[in-house]
Design a protein around this motif. Structure first.
Motif: not given
Ligand SMILES: Cc1cc2nc3c(=O)[nH]c(=O)nc-3n(C[C@H](O)[C@H](O)[C@H](O)COP(=O)(O)OP(=O)(O)OC[C@H]3O[C@@H](n4cnc5c(N)ncnc54)[C@H](O)[C@@H]3O)c2cc1C
Lengths: 320, 255
Positions: A10, A12, A69, A71, A74, A96-97, A100-101, B160
Motif C-alpha cells: 500500500e 496511497p 490511487y 480504485p 488498482y 481504504t484500499l 475497495d479492492l 485514508f
C-alpha cells in the motif's frame, strides 16, 4: 495454483504503509510452512520496491492511471497480477484500499474472502483465518477450503518486524492490463491535513471521549476535565462525524495514531478502528458502563462507573 | 437522478451477544436489531443530494427483523420509495448472497447512483458496496465522506489514514460506500414515522435468493479469549477518581 502468498503493497500517499510490513511478515511465515514464495504487488511507485526486502518477488506495474490511487485501476491491476500468478492467498489490510479492492477481487478472481482478520494459521492444507466481528465482541474462525482465498487483515494484528527484514527480491515488471485506459474513475485531488492547530499526537496525556457522552452539550464536562488536567481532548470517530469536535481531535484508523503516556477514555467501546490509533499508549484507563465492552481487553485499568458520575468527581479532585 | 440506498439490520451491540447451539451464528431470538449506522450515513448523503438536485431516492432492504421500521423512518426523512425484498430467511445473510439478491433486483431497476454503508459489523465475507459494484460491473469507491454530483458524474472524497483524502471523479452509474455523510444523520419525528407506517406503501418484492454464497465455512463463533483484561477499579465515583489520579501521577503527570 501455487502455494505463494501475495501481499498488496500500500502506497496511497507515496510511502509504504505500516500494515504492508505486518502483512509481509505474516506472509513470510505462511509461505515457509506452505513451501511457497512471498510476492509483493506494487503499483505506480517502483522505487519503493527496494523497501520490500521481505518478499521473494516484487511485481511492479506502471501506468498513468496507477500514478495515484484509483480504485478502478488498482482493481484491474491487482486482478491481472493475481490471475497470472495464481497465489494461494492474497493479503490486504482493512484500509481504504482493502475495502475497495478485496471484495472486488473476490468477484473478479472468484475466490472466498475473509474480512477483519486478526489471526492466520495453516492446518494441513487448509488456511484458517480468525476474524473479529460485531465490533470486536465475537471472533469467527473460518476455514478457507478452496485452493485460493483473500483476507483483509486488521492493522496491528501481526508484527511488522519480520516484514521489515532486508533481502534482495526479484523485481519483475509486469505490463499493465490492456483494459487500463478510459477509467470511469479518475483521481482529481489528493489532500493532507493542514498543519497548525491542535496536535494530539505529541501530548503526554489525552482525555478521550466517545459516543457514551450522548450529546454535544454533555461534551462540556469532559472538556472541563481536560482543561483542569491541562491536556487535549481527543475522541472517537462518531464525535467527529456528529460535528461535535473538529477532525484533528480524532483518534483511530481514519484519524490519528497517538502514543501518550496516559490515555484516559470515557464512553468509547473499543472498536478495532479506534484501537488502531491508541493501543500503544503506555497506560490506558477506560470508563465504560458495559462490563463486556471490548475496550477492557486492551485497557490496563477499567471502571464501569457511569462517566456522568466519574467525570465530575475527577474534576473536583483535580481542581482540589 | 435516481439514487438507491440499500439498508440492512444488524444486532444492537449494546446488548449481550450469545452464540447459538450450533456455535456458528449468534442467537438471534431475543436480540434487538437496528439499522446499520453506516447505511444511515448513506441515506443522509442521499437526502443532501436530493435537496440540492431534486434526486429521487429509493431505499431497499431484505426482510430482516424490524426492517419496516428502518424503511419507514427513511420515508419519514424524505426517501421517495421503499422496497422490501422478501423470502430471505431469518438467519445471517452473508454479503455475497446479499449482493446477489440485490443485483438480481437491481437488474430490473434504472438508477444512477447507489449509496450504502461502507461496512457493517457482520460483513465477514466483504463489504456490500464493493461486492455489489463488482457484481454489477460498475465503478465503486469505499470510505467516502462526501458525494457531489456534477452532470453525469459524481466527485467523491475518500478518506485514508492519517487524515489524507483523495477526491475521485466517477462516471455514473456508480456505487459508493459511505463512511460518513457531510452532516450528522437527521432525526425523523416519531409522528412522521407513524404517519409513514400508517400510509403503508412499502413495496414488497419476492427476492431471487439464488447465490453461490461466500464460499466460506464458519467453524466456530466465540467470545474473544481475554488475552489480557483491564484491572477493574470498583467503588464509589470518588474512590475510583482517587485511584485514577494516583495512576496518572505514577506516570509523572499532573503533579
Ligand atoms: C473505515 C472506517 C474507519 C473508521 N475509523 C475510525 C477512527 O479513526 N476512529 C474511531 O474511533 N472510529 C473509527 N471508525 C468507527 C468505529 O468502527 C466505531 O464505530 C467507533 O469507534 C465507535 O465509537 P464509540 O466507541 O465512541 O461509540 P460506541 O461504539 O457507540 O460506544 C459507546 C460506548 O459508550 C459506553 N457508554 C454509554 N453510556 C455510558 C456512560 N454513561 N458512561 C460510560 N460509558 C458509557 C457504551 O457502553 C459503549 O461501549 C471507523 C469505521 C470505519 C468503517
Amino acid at each position: 495454483m501455487s502455494n505463494d502468498i501475495l501481499v498488496l503493497a500500500e502506497n496511497p500517499g507515496g510511502e509504504l504503509a505500516d500494515t504492508t510490513f505486518e502483512l509481509l511478515g505474516k506472509a513470510k511465515e505462511l509461505a515457509s510452512s506452505l513451501g511457497g514464495q512471498v510476492i509483493a504487488a506494487l503499483f505506480g511507485t517502483p522505487e519503493l520496491a527496494q523497501n520490500l526486502g521481505a518478499a521473494d518477488v516484487v511485481i511492479t506495474m506502471e501506468h498513468p492511471s496507477l500514478a495515484h490511487y484509483n480504485p478502478e485501476a488498482y482493481e484491474k491491476a491487482l486482478t491481472k497480477v493475481v490471475q497470472e500468478r495464481q497465489p494461494r492467498l492474497v493479503l490486504l489490510a482493512t484500509t481504504t484500499l482493502g475495502l475497495d479492492l478485496a471484495a472486488a477481487l473476490s468477484v473478479t478472481w472468484d475466490a472466498p474472502l475473509v474480512s477483519y482478520v486478526v489471526g492466520l494459521d495453516i492446518e494441513g492444507s487448509t488456511i484458517v483465518a480468525t476474524a473479529q466481528i460485531y465490533g470486536g465482541k465475537l471472533m469467527a474462525e473460518t476455514a478457507i477450503e478452496a485452493d485460493k482465498g483473500i483476507c483483509t487483515v486488521i492493522a496491528g494484528s501481526f508484527s511488522a518486524d519480520l516484514g521489515k527484514s532486508t533481502g534482495s527480491p526479484n523485481i519483475e515488471q509486469m505490463d499493465p492490463p490492456s483494459e487500463l485506459d478510459n477509467e470511469k474513475i479518475s483521481c482529481v485531488n489528493l489532500s493532507r491535513p493542514e498543519a497548525g492547530g491542535i496536535d494530539i499526537t505529541t501530548a503526554d496525556m489525552l482525555v478521550s471521549v466517545g459516543r457514551g457522552i450522548q450529546s454535544e452539550d454533555n461534551l462540556e464536562i469532559v472538556q472541563e476535565l481536560a482543561d483542569a488536567m491541562g491536556v487535549p481532548l481527543s475522541s472517537s470517530r462518531p464525535i467527529i462525524d456528529q460535528g461535535w469536535l473538529p477532525k484533528p481531535h480524532q483518534v483511530g484508523k481514519s484519524g490519528l495514531k497517538v502514543k501518550p503516556k496516559v490515555y484516559l477514555m470515557f464512553g468509547i467501546s473499543g472498536a478495532p478502528e479506534h484501537l488502531e490509533g491508541m493501543r500503544d499508549a503506555e497506560l490506558i484507563i477506560a470508563c465504560n458502563t458495559d462490563e463486556s465492552a471490548p475496550i477492557f481487553d486492551v485497557a490496563h485499568y477499567g471502571t464501569t462507573v457511569d462517566l456522568f458520575d466519574l467525570v465530575p468527581a475527577l474534576v473536583d479532585k483535580v481542581q482540589g | 437522478m435516481h439514487i438507491i440506498v440499500p439498508m440492512k439490520q444488524i444486532p444492537d451491540l449494546v446488548e449481550e451477544l450469545e452464540v447459538d447451539s450450533e456455535g456458528t451464528d449468534i442467537d438471534r431470538e431475543y436480540l434487538k436489531f437496528v439499522s446499520n449506522e453506516y447505511d444511515e450515513q448513506a441515506l443522509e448523503e442521499a437526502l443532501l443530494i436530493k435537496e440540492s438536485t431534486g434526486a429521487e431516492i429509493t431505499v431497499v432492504g431484505l426482510d430482516e427483523e424490524d426492517i419496516d421500521q428502518t424503511l419507514y423512518t427513511a420515508i419519514a426523512k424524505g426517501a421517495d420509495k421503499a422496497v422490501k425484498l422478501t423470502g430471505t430467511g431469518d438467519g445471517w445473510v452473508d454479503t455475497h448472497t446479499r449482493a446477489d439478491i440485490l443485483a438480481s433486483w437491481l437488474s430490473g431497476q434504472s438508477f444512477d447512483l447507489i449509496l450504502t454503508g461502507v461496512q457493517a459489523v457482520d460483513d465477514l465475507d466483504g463489504q456490500l458496496a464493493t461486492l455489489l459494484g463488482a457484481r454489477l460491473g460498475i465503478p465503486h469507491a469505499a470510505v467516502v465522506v462526501e458525494v457531489q454530483p456534477k452532470d453525469d458524474k459524481v466527485t467523491v472524497r475518500q478518506e485514508f489514514s492519517a487524515g489524507m483524502a483523495i477526491e475521485q471523479e466517477i462516471s455514473l452509474p456508480a456505487i459508493v460506500g459511505i463512511q460518513a455523510a457531510r452532516q450528522a444523520p437527521r432525526y425523523a419525528p416519531i409522528t412522521r414515522i407513524r404517519q409513514a407506517m400508517q400510509s403503508g406503501g412499502l413495496e414488497e418484492v419476492a427476492a431471487n435468493t439464488e447465490s453461490a454464497g461466500s464460499g466460506l465455512s464458519i467453524r466456530r463463533l466465540y467470545l474473544p479469549e481475554k488475552a489480557g483484561h483491564a484491572e477493574m477499579i470498583d467503588g464509589s465515583p470518588e474512590d475510583v477518581a482517587d485511584k485514577i489520579l494516583e495512576l496518572i501521577r505514577s506516570k509523572g503527570l499532573l503533579k
